[in-house]
Design a protein around this motif. Structure first.
Motif, PDB file in Angstrom:
ATOM      1  N   GLY A 170      -5.225  21.247 -22.818  1.00 45.95           N
ATOM      2  CA  GLY A 170      -5.324  20.201 -23.824  1.00 45.95           C
ATOM      3  C   GLY A 170      -6.201  20.609 -24.990  1.00 45.95           C
ATOM      4  N   ARG A 171      -7.288  21.286 -24.660  1.00 47.19           N
ATOM      5  CA  ARG A 171      -8.222  21.741 -25.699  1.00 47.19           C
ATOM      6  C   ARG A 171      -7.546  22.738 -26.646  1.00 47.19           C
ATOM      7  N   ILE A 172      -6.727  23.633 -26.088  1.00 45.69           N
ATOM      8  CA  ILE A 172      -6.032  24.625 -26.907  1.00 45.69           C
ATOM      9  C   ILE A 172      -5.019  23.956 -27.832  1.00 45.69           C
ATOM     10  N   LEU A 173      -4.309  22.942 -27.325  1.00 48.30           N
ATOM     11  CA  LEU A 173      -3.354  22.224 -28.172  1.00 48.30           C
ATOM     12  C   LEU A 173      -4.062  21.459 -29.286  1.00 48.30           C
ATOM     13  N   LEU A 174      -5.254  20.937 -28.998  1.00 43.23           N
ATOM     14  CA  LEU A 174      -6.050  20.330 -30.063  1.00 43.23           C
ATOM     15  C   LEU A 174      -6.366  21.373 -31.135  1.00 43.23           C
ATOM     16  N   GLY A 175      -6.659  22.600 -30.699  1.00 47.83           N
ATOM     17  CA  GLY A 175      -6.938  23.675 -31.644  1.00 47.83           C
ATOM     18  C   GLY A 175      -5.733  24.001 -32.516  1.00 47.83           C
ATOM     19  N   VAL A 176      -4.532  23.975 -31.920  1.00 46.98           N
ATOM     20  CA  VAL A 176      -3.317  24.207 -32.708  1.00 46.98           C
ATOM     21  C   VAL A 176      -3.181  23.125 -33.779  1.00 46.98           C
TER      22      VAL A 176
ATOM     23  N   VAL B 278      -5.604  31.189 -34.567  1.00 52.66           N
ATOM     24  CA  VAL B 278      -4.286  31.808 -34.425  1.00 52.66           C
ATOM     25  C   VAL B 278      -3.207  30.932 -35.061  1.00 52.66           C
ATOM     26  N   SER B 279      -3.298  29.624 -34.826  1.00 48.29           N
ATOM     27  CA  SER B 279      -2.237  28.732 -35.303  1.00 48.29           C
ATOM     28  C   SER B 279      -2.228  28.587 -36.818  1.00 48.29           C
TER      29      SER B 279
END
Length: 523
Positions: A152-158, A108-109
């Motif tokens: 935290g995992r989602i922000l790593l994905g961004v 998405v990002s």
């Protein structure tokens, strides 16, 4: 526009011979800092993927008992049960969702990163990715519940989405034409060094009970900090500056990169490309047009095939795979560290050969070796490894050797080239959009594999390696027939390459000049 006849995208033809310059310390430093400092988010590239550099810390963490006991207790209990099938001990959708959430966030990002990269420059996306990655690493290290861990995992994905969108473009645009392949692979080298470092850190931190997993996850903040600082202090690419109307500033940067004042020909190509690029208001819509069909196909197929080699599954779940085959916790992490070291060495081979032998030779030879290695591993596991038995020490060593040989082949072929080729083939007007599609497809298929791999391992057992070997066969045939050689072709004149290819020239629409020639010949 002055300066010669124009190709399908408005960029002057046959101006590459006029390019001047040499490899300067300025360009080497820029590429090194970009690649190493930005190694934290550019994971799925190579693992994926490629694949995940520093995010691969979580690959080792998922085999640590303390981490599993706190966040995935069901898997922890299943792991201890002697009667559980070797292939199914880690089959848990919660654990798979934790792994795959990163890739979905990255997907998405990266779409959001495309307009930022185009309108505000490559460095802006790099900084956004670095900050996001820093916050994500801090949340993971301090997680007290699953919700905090997932955030935290989602922000790593961004961070991955922004970094993978900008870094390959940055390297391709800064590098001189004759060394673009090797310098672009600094990105992959940083990836492989990150994988090796992550595996070694996992090997060390698993001894620090019960908080070793927190240190393992928290150390991902270090490369994220390097990435952020790199985004702030690195020079912007001349292509991006010219595209945004900063022609004189772009010229000064280009002169520093090439070590000469005589950059008129290369700058003219950039100006021509930027004039056309600025006339395109909807690059994602434009990229669907017929004249961009070959590049679009490559932007979809190259990252898809990179993931379907099975490298993500092997590297990301290396500790899980080796424990599944009966190796102890220490041995499994040691073996996965070995595969990381092998990946670093093979990437160095690719850097040395890519601008000599070309992209096609490396992709085809790597594909053949990967097929052979996966077939042998599948046969050994099928004959000698059952649901509730362990491999003998001798066969375990043989399996590790052939997995390493598989990793070697990936490291000189699909690992780096799965990123290099898409980043160098798009014209400027669709380059940012094309890179977004490349990253999005890579992350989409990484998400599918990460979400499904543990279940596939349980269902297919040793056949999982044959599944991936089949896909490697398909992609090797694809390269042989449909990918032209891009070695030595200037990035702004890459579109001319497709007009000469036996297949793609039948797909592309005729230019005005060709149409006039056809009309004259018919008369």
């Amino acid at each position: 526009m002055a300066g010669g006849s124009f190709g399908p995208t408005g960029v002057a033809k046959e101006r590459a011979e006029q390019y001047q310059g040499k490899v300067t310390s300025y360009v080497i430093i820029a590429c090194l800092v970009a690649a190493i400092g930005l190694s934290s988010p550019s994971s799925s590239s190579s693992l994926e993927s490629k694949n995940l550099k520093w995010v691969l810390f979580t690959g080792g963490v998922t085999s640590m008992d303390e981490f599993l006991d706190q966040f995935f207790h069901t898997v922890f209990e299943k792991k201890k049960q002697a009667h559980e099938s070797n292939y199914c001990k880690y089959d848990n959708q919660g654990l798979a969702a934790f792994t795959s959430s990163l890739y979905l966030a990255g997907l998405v990002s990266t779409l959001a990163a495309s307009p930022i990269t185009r309108n505000y420059g490559r460095r802006a996306s790099i900084v956004c990715g670095g900050v996001s990655f820093l916050i994500g690493a801090a949340l993971n290290a301090g997680a007290v519940n699953l919700a905090m861990l997932l955030a935290g995992r989602i922000l790593l994905g961004v961070g991955i989405g922004f970094g993978n969108q900008a870094v390959p473009l940055y390297l391709s645009e800064v590098a001189p034409t004759h060394l673009r392949g090797g310098l672009n692979m600094m990105f992959q080298l940083a990836t492989t060094l990150g994988i090796f470092t992550a595996n070694m850190v996992n090997y060390g931190t698993q001894q620090l009970k019960p908080w070793g997993w927190r240190l393992s996850l928290g150390l991902a903040a270090f490369p994220a900090l390097l990435m952020t600082l790199g985004g702030i202090f690195l020079p912007e690419t001349p292509n991006s500056l010219v595209e945004r109307g900063l022609k004189e500033r772009g010229r000064r940067v280009l002169e520093k990169l090439r070590g000469t004042k005589n950059v008129d020909a290369e700058l003219r190509d950039m100006v021509d490309a930027s004039e056309l690029a600025n006339s395109i208001k909807h690059p994602f819509r434009n990229i669907l047009q017929k004249q961009h069909r070959p590049q679009l196909v490559m932007a979809i197929c190259m990252p898809m095939f990179q993931i379907l080699t099975g490298i993500n599954s092997i590297l990301f779940y290396a500790p899980v795979l080796f424990q599944t085959m009966g190796l102890g916790g220490n041995a499994s992490l040691y073996s996965s560290a070995l595969t990381g070291a092998v990946l670093v060495l093979s990437t160095l081979i690719s850097i040395a050969l890519v601008d000599r032998l070309g992209r096609r030779a490396l992709l085809i030879s790597g594909g053949v070796q990967m097929i052979i290695c996966q077939a042998i591993v599948s046969v050994i596991l099928g004959v000698k490894f059952g649901d509730n038995q362990e491999l003998s020490k001798g066969y375990s060593i043989v399996v590790v050797i052939f997995i390493c040989l598989f990793v070697v082949a990936f490291g000189w072929s699909w690992g780096p080239l799965g990123w290099t080729i898409p980043s160098e083939i798009f014209p400027l007007e669709t380059r940012s959009a094309g890179q977004s599609i490349t990253v999005a497809v890579n992350l989409l298929f990484t998400f599918f594999i990460a979400q499904a791999f543990l279940s596939m391992l349980c269902a297919f057992k040793f056949g999982i390696f044959l599944f991936f070997a089949g896909w490697v066969s398909v992609m090797t045939i694809f390269v042989y027939f449909l990918l032209p050689e891009t070695k030595g072709v200037p990035i702004e004149e890459m579109t001319l390459l497709w007009k000469k290819h036996w297949f793609w020239k039948k797909v592309l629409p005729a230019t005005n000049h060709e149409a006039e020639s056809n009309n004259n010949s018919s008369i």
